[in-house]
Motif scaffolding. Sequence first.
Motif, PDB file in Angstrom:
ATOM      1  N   LYS A  43       0.858  -1.246   0.195  1.00 26.18           N
ATOM      2  CA  LYS A  43      -0.350  -0.151   0.023  1.00 26.18           C
ATOM      3  C   LYS A  43       0.755   1.568  -0.485  1.00 26.18           C
ATOM      4  CE  LYS A  43      -4.485  -1.948   0.583  1.00 26.18           C
ATOM      5  NZ  LYS A  43      -4.808  -1.403  -0.207  1.00 26.18           N
ATOM      6  N   ASP A  44       0.442   2.385  -0.608  1.00 24.90           N
ATOM      7  CA  ASP A  44       1.277   3.735  -0.597  1.00 24.90           C
ATOM      8  C   ASP A  44       1.964   3.984   0.221  1.00 24.90           C
ATOM      9  OD1 ASP A  44       0.290   2.941  -3.032  1.00 24.90           O
ATOM     10  OD2 ASP A  44      -0.777   4.906  -3.772  1.00 24.90           O
ATOM     11  N   ASP A  45       1.024   3.548   1.499  1.00 24.08           N
ATOM     12  CA  ASP A  45       1.661   3.923   3.400  1.00 24.08           C
ATOM     13  C   ASP A  45       2.425   2.883   4.123  1.00 24.08           C
ATOM     14  OD1 ASP A  45      -0.576   2.338   4.008  1.00 24.08           O
ATOM     15  OD2 ASP A  45      -1.432   3.790   4.185  1.00 24.08           O
ATOM     16  N   ASP A  46       2.483   2.210   2.679  1.00 22.86           N
ATOM     17  CA  ASP A  46       3.276   1.563   4.065  1.00 22.86           C
ATOM     18  C   ASP A  46       4.894   1.743   3.624  1.00 22.86           C
ATOM     19  OD1 ASP A  46       5.570  -0.914   4.290  1.00 22.86           O
ATOM     20  OD2 ASP A  46       3.554  -1.748   3.996  1.00 22.86           O
ATOM     21  N   PRO A  47       5.807   1.782   4.214  1.00 24.92           N
ATOM     22  CA  PRO A  47       7.261   2.483   5.058  1.00 24.92           C
ATOM     23  C   PRO A  47       8.306   1.629   3.106  1.00 24.92           C
ATOM     24  CG  PRO A  47       6.917   1.411   6.829  1.00 24.92           C
ATOM     25  CD  PRO A  47       5.447   1.315   5.932  1.00 24.92           C
TER      26      PRO A  47
END
Length: 161
Positions: A43-47
Amino acid sequence: MNNNYCLRRIRYILDFSDSKMIDVFAQANQTVTRTEVSAWLKKDDDPDFVECPDIMFATFLNGLINDRRGKKDGAQAEPEQRLNNNIIFVKLKIAFNLQADAILSILALADFRISKHELSAFFRRPDHKHYRKCQDQILRNFLNGLQLHYRHKMEPDELFQ
């Protein structure tokens, strides 16, 4: 539209494992690692998220075409350096072997309706006077319709009525 979003959606629609994703890239003569694929699918917010470059997504779509339709004789098609929604839509149309009526039915599954003439404008050359840019909303609804068709195990007759 975001390449990573499309890659995640296609993977979900077709229920591909990591191994199958790697195999699809290999179908287009591209070697990728499980780590690369995993980072693109985050996902886009995963580091650990890594943006999928256009050339890699184009390679995946070429591999998907080869996987679903079989390799053509001759040299492998070169992946595009830059992608847009129209190119992605065309490659998905080819990979799923869809004609206009089937695409319109798939869009209708997602409660999105356009005319056959509007649809054909997306598949024209950019220099054609009736060419039209495919907006994110149209590609998103097409992916939603594909998901409804493939994940809900509809009979082929239901799709093409």
